[in-house]
Design a protein around this motif. Structure first.
Motif, PDB file in Angstrom:
ATOM      1  N   UNK A 283      -5.295 -30.774  11.228  1.00 51.72           N
ATOM      2  CA  UNK A 283      -5.671 -32.359  10.919  1.00 51.72           C
ATOM      3  C   UNK A 283      -6.655 -32.974  11.907  1.00 51.72           C
ATOM      4  N   UNK A 284      -6.899 -32.408  13.079  1.00 51.89           N
ATOM      5  CA  UNK A 284      -7.945 -32.940  13.956  1.00 51.89           C
ATOM      6  C   UNK A 284      -9.178 -32.466  13.463  1.00 51.89           C
ATOM      7  N   UNK A 285      -9.356 -31.201  12.997  1.00 52.08           N
ATOM      8  CA  UNK A 285     -10.471 -30.576  12.633  1.00 52.08           C
ATOM      9  C   UNK A 285     -10.779 -31.390  11.303  1.00 52.08           C
ATOM     10  N   UNK A 286      -9.933 -31.516  10.370  1.00 52.95           N
ATOM     11  CA  UNK A 286     -10.332 -32.098   9.112  1.00 52.95           C
ATOM     12  C   UNK A 286     -10.736 -33.554   9.410  1.00 52.95           C
ATOM     13  N   UNK A 287     -10.164 -34.429  10.206  1.00 54.44           N
ATOM     14  CA  UNK A 287     -10.609 -35.699  10.549  1.00 54.44           C
ATOM     15  C   UNK A 287     -12.068 -35.448  11.017  1.00 54.44           C
ATOM     16  N   UNK A 288     -12.326 -34.471  11.944  1.00 52.70           N
ATOM     17  CA  UNK A 288     -13.862 -34.443  12.695  1.00 52.70           C
ATOM     18  C   UNK A 288     -14.687 -33.953  11.505  1.00 52.70           C
ATOM     19  N   UNK A 289     -14.280 -33.336  10.411  1.00 49.30           N
ATOM     20  CA  UNK A 289     -15.211 -32.683   9.395  1.00 49.30           C
ATOM     21  C   UNK A 289     -15.321 -34.101   8.260  1.00 49.30           C
ATOM     22  N   UNK A 290     -14.776 -35.104   8.342  1.00 48.68           N
ATOM     23  CA  UNK A 290     -14.834 -36.292   7.507  1.00 48.68           C
ATOM     24  C   UNK A 290     -13.968 -35.873   6.255  1.00 48.68           C
ATOM     25  N   UNK A 291     -12.997 -35.128   6.340  1.00 50.57           N
ATOM     26  CA  UNK A 291     -11.968 -34.928   5.331  1.00 50.57           C
ATOM     27  C   UNK A 291     -10.572 -35.792   5.377  1.00 50.57           C
ATOM     28  N   UNK A 292     -10.379 -36.456   6.399  1.00 51.49           N
ATOM     29  CA  UNK A 292      -9.314 -37.355   6.424  1.00 51.49           C
ATOM     30  C   UNK A 292      -9.751 -38.782   6.617  1.00 51.49           C
ATOM     31  N   UNK A 293      -9.171 -39.723   5.912  1.00 43.52           N
ATOM     32  CA  UNK A 293      -9.721 -41.208   6.048  1.00 43.52           C
ATOM     33  C   UNK A 293      -9.037 -42.069   7.262  1.00 43.52           C
ATOM     34  N   UNK A 294      -7.684 -42.060   7.173  1.00 45.85           N
ATOM     35  CA  UNK A 294      -7.038 -42.569   8.324  1.00 45.85           C
ATOM     36  C   UNK A 294      -6.068 -41.854   9.035  1.00 45.85           C
ATOM     37  N   UNK A 295      -5.899 -41.639  10.227  1.00 45.77           N
ATOM     38  CA  UNK A 295      -5.224 -40.841  11.058  1.00 45.77           C
ATOM     39  C   UNK A 295      -4.553 -41.524  12.294  1.00 45.77           C
ATOM     40  N   UNK A 296      -3.434 -41.649  12.335  1.00 44.40           N
ATOM     41  CA  UNK A 296      -2.686 -42.386  13.435  1.00 44.40           C
ATOM     42  C   UNK A 296      -2.368 -41.551  14.688  1.00 44.40           C
ATOM     43  N   UNK A 297      -3.081 -41.760  15.840  1.00 41.44           N
ATOM     44  CA  UNK A 297      -2.948 -41.060  16.970  1.00 41.44           C
ATOM     45  C   UNK A 297      -3.027 -41.823  18.248  1.00 41.44           C
ATOM     46  N   UNK A 298      -2.904 -41.104  19.373  1.00 38.52           N
ATOM     47  CA  UNK A 298      -3.070 -41.799  20.702  1.00 38.52           C
ATOM     48  C   UNK A 298      -4.540 -41.878  21.347  1.00 38.52           C
ATOM     49  N   UNK A 299      -4.733 -42.545  21.997  1.00 39.35           N
ATOM     50  CA  UNK A 299      -6.087 -42.355  22.843  1.00 39.35           C
ATOM     51  C   UNK A 299      -6.626 -41.022  23.341  1.00 39.35           C
ATOM     52  N   UNK A 300      -5.691 -40.140  23.467  1.00 40.79           N
ATOM     53  CA  UNK A 300      -6.095 -38.763  23.624  1.00 40.79           C
ATOM     54  C   UNK A 300      -7.033 -38.155  22.712  1.00 40.79           C
ATOM     55  N   UNK A 301      -6.626 -38.613  21.375  1.00 37.00           N
ATOM     56  CA  UNK A 301      -7.577 -38.167  20.042  1.00 37.00           C
ATOM     57  C   UNK A 301      -9.019 -38.497  20.715  1.00 37.00           C
ATOM     58  N   UNK A 302      -9.169 -39.873  21.040  1.00 39.74           N
ATOM     59  CA  UNK A 302     -10.548 -40.145  21.039  1.00 39.74           C
ATOM     60  C   UNK A 302     -11.187 -39.488  22.510  1.00 39.74           C
ATOM     61  N   UNK A 303     -10.419 -39.329  23.321  1.00 37.00           N
ATOM     62  CA  UNK A 303     -10.716 -38.587  24.604  1.00 37.00           C
ATOM     63  C   UNK A 303     -11.153 -37.392  24.573  1.00 37.00           C
ATOM     64  N   UNK A 304     -10.253 -36.555  24.072  1.00 37.60           N
ATOM     65  CA  UNK A 304     -10.087 -35.451  24.185  1.00 37.60           C
ATOM     66  C   UNK A 304     -10.296 -34.375  22.904  1.00 37.60           C
ATOM     67  N   UNK A 305     -10.067 -35.032  21.908  1.00 37.35           N
ATOM     68  CA  UNK A 305     -10.012 -34.198  20.588  1.00 37.35           C
ATOM     69  C   UNK A 305     -11.417 -34.397  20.031  1.00 37.35           C
ATOM     70  N   UNK A 306     -11.899 -35.622  19.602  1.00 32.42           N
ATOM     71  CA  UNK A 306     -13.246 -35.870  18.970  1.00 32.42           C
ATOM     72  C   UNK A 306     -14.274 -36.117  20.018  1.00 32.42           C
ATOM     73  N   UNK A 307     -14.069 -36.133  21.080  1.00 31.94           N
ATOM     74  CA  UNK A 307     -15.200 -36.150  22.168  1.00 31.94           C
ATOM     75  C   UNK A 307     -16.344 -35.399  21.750  1.00 31.94           C
ATOM     76  N   UNK A 308     -17.524 -36.031  21.644  1.00 33.24           N
ATOM     77  CA  UNK A 308     -18.734 -35.323  21.181  1.00 33.24           C
ATOM     78  C   UNK A 308     -19.172 -34.240  22.154  1.00 33.24           C
ATOM     79  N   UNK A 309     -18.911 -34.444  23.339  1.00 36.76           N
ATOM     80  CA  UNK A 309     -19.315 -33.324  24.381  1.00 36.76           C
ATOM     81  C   UNK A 309     -18.190 -32.292  24.700  1.00 36.76           C
ATOM     82  N   UNK A 310     -16.998 -32.826  24.918  1.00 36.91           N
ATOM     83  CA  UNK A 310     -16.048 -32.023  25.342  1.00 36.91           C
ATOM     84  C   UNK A 310     -14.727 -31.757  24.599  1.00 36.91           C
TER      85      UNK A 310
END
Length: 401
Positions: A283-310
């Motif tokens: 689900x993380x990969x699909x959101x990052x690829x623009x295949x999921x519209x709405x996703x419920x997650x913690x701020x971990x998702x912003x910091x460590x999952x879809x972070x552009x550099x890390x």
């Protein structure tokens, strides 16, 4: 809270952890006790350099351990401290920890998810800090810097079992590009569950897009509780545990299950993601690829999952393409305590292995692993504290931020 890349490294780390961890508390080559001049400690966490929670692993290896060893040297103590990384799914990591502790093995300082503390205590795997490290644990001046509600992450039945590393919150992330294609606003803020479903119906018209991803099912493990069931439950005015009783077939529970039915029975979510062992990673990969519209997650998702550099699912246009909204109650005023919006807060905790040969030194090391400033500079910023923004502790008690 999971990582997709470098699975081989994660599996290898898990076996390495098992091999090293089992000896961490059983080495009898040096005399034990708080006055020992030669000590050996291990720290374990579900993070690994170059993979899951990479920044945390680097911090332990490059900052915590060298400074702890230096501080011990100033006291005339020779310390050997080893970090044992993992990079596996949370449920795998949890199982390994349980096996280690059950066999009287494992690392001396262990990172756990706050929601596991009660389980481990009741299983007999953890003991209060005051029993393991003595009076110094209760007299630590650091407690005054940690709010009582945050301390609750490492507490169970009014006893401290670990030091919380910080806390977090849950929101609804959404893809602004997909929203624009579906005719939805860039500054979307739903005020009810129905508005989430309505947005999902519009996103459903886009080919190859899963409108809504809200964790469900046992494969998602703790993520189902924190990013799905519990926010929905308090959004319907209920609590999972109250007055010594667990929630059963109450109306809030029925409302929560009905919302899930409308998503996964109504074609707004992908039920297969909820059943796959790596469904959350996918689900993380699909959101990052623009295949999921709405996703419920913690701020971990912003910091460590879809972070552009890390990030583990890097999203180059994260800062412009991703929006976030508060989680609404079922309808305005229907949330716990009559609130309009709700969330859940949890976080990591560092605990002491009750079987550590050097508990006093392990306590010092545990304190060294605790950052004094718990800021989240890369987290999505909230402007002020909106009315009804609620952080619900994992003990199921809700507190206003």
């Amino acid at each position: 809270m999971t990582s997709k890349p470098r699975r081989a490294a994660g599996v290898l780390a898990a076996f390495t952890t098992l091999a090293l961890g089992l000896t961490a508390c059983g080495d009898s080559s040096e005399p034990a006790g708080k006055d020992a001049k030669n000590i050996t400690l291990t720290i374990s966490a579900n993070s690994i350099v170059g993979g899951k929670n990479s920044a945390g692993a680097e911090w332990i290896e490059k900052w915590v351990i060298p400074r702890f060893v230096e501080a011990q040297k100033a006291k005339g103590v020779t310390a050997k401290v080893t970090f044992v990384p993992s990079g596996v799914d949370d449920e795998q990591y949890k199982t390994k920890l349980a096996l280690d502790l059950r066999s009287k093995g494992g690392a001396d300082v262990i990172a756990v998810d706050g929601i596991w503390v009660g389980e481990f205590v009741q299983a007999g795997y953890l003991k209060p800090l005051s029993e393991v490290a003595g009076d110094q644990a209760d007299s630590w001046e650091g407690w005054s810097q940690i709010p009582e509600t945050v301390q609750g992450l490492g507490s169970f039945e009014d006893k401290r079992y670990g030091i919380p590393l910080g806390t977090d919150g849950r929101v609804l992330y959404y893809n602004k590009k997909l929203f624009a294609q579906a005719g939805l606003p860039a500054d979307w803020q739903p005020k009810s569950w129905q508005e989430i479903l309505d947005a999902g119906a519009k996103l459903k018209t886009l080919p190859g897009v899963t409108p809504i991803q809200i964790n469900a099912g046992t494969a998602m493990g703790e993520a189902t509780s924190m990013q799905g069931a519990l926010p929905l439950l308090v959004g319907a005015g209920g609590e999972i545990y109250k007055d010594g009783k667990w929630a059963g077939a109450s109306q809030p529970v029925k409302d929560m299950l009905d919302f899930y039915t409308k998503i996964y029975g109504g074609g707004l979510g992908d039920p297969k993601l909820q059943q796959e062992a790596k469904g959350r990673d996918k689900s993380f990969a699909e959101f990052a690829a623009g295949k999921i519209g709405i996703l419920a997650e913690g701020d971990y998702f912003w910091r460590s999952v879809i972070n552009p550099s890390t990030g583990i699912a890097k999203m180059a246009d994260r800062d412009t393409a991703v929006g976030y909204a508060m989680i609404p109650a079922k309808q305005p005023g229907a949330g716990i305590r009559g609130q309009d919006f709700v969330s859940m807060s949890g976080g990591g905790v560092r605990v002491l292995n009750p079987n550590s040969k050097f508990p006093s030194q392990a306590w010092s090391c545990c304190r060294s692993c605790t950052p004094r400033r718990r800021s989240r500079p890369n987290s999505p910023a909230r402007h002020g504290s909106p009315r009804g923004w609620t952080s619900t502790r994992r003990s199921s008690r809700a507190t206003r931020c």
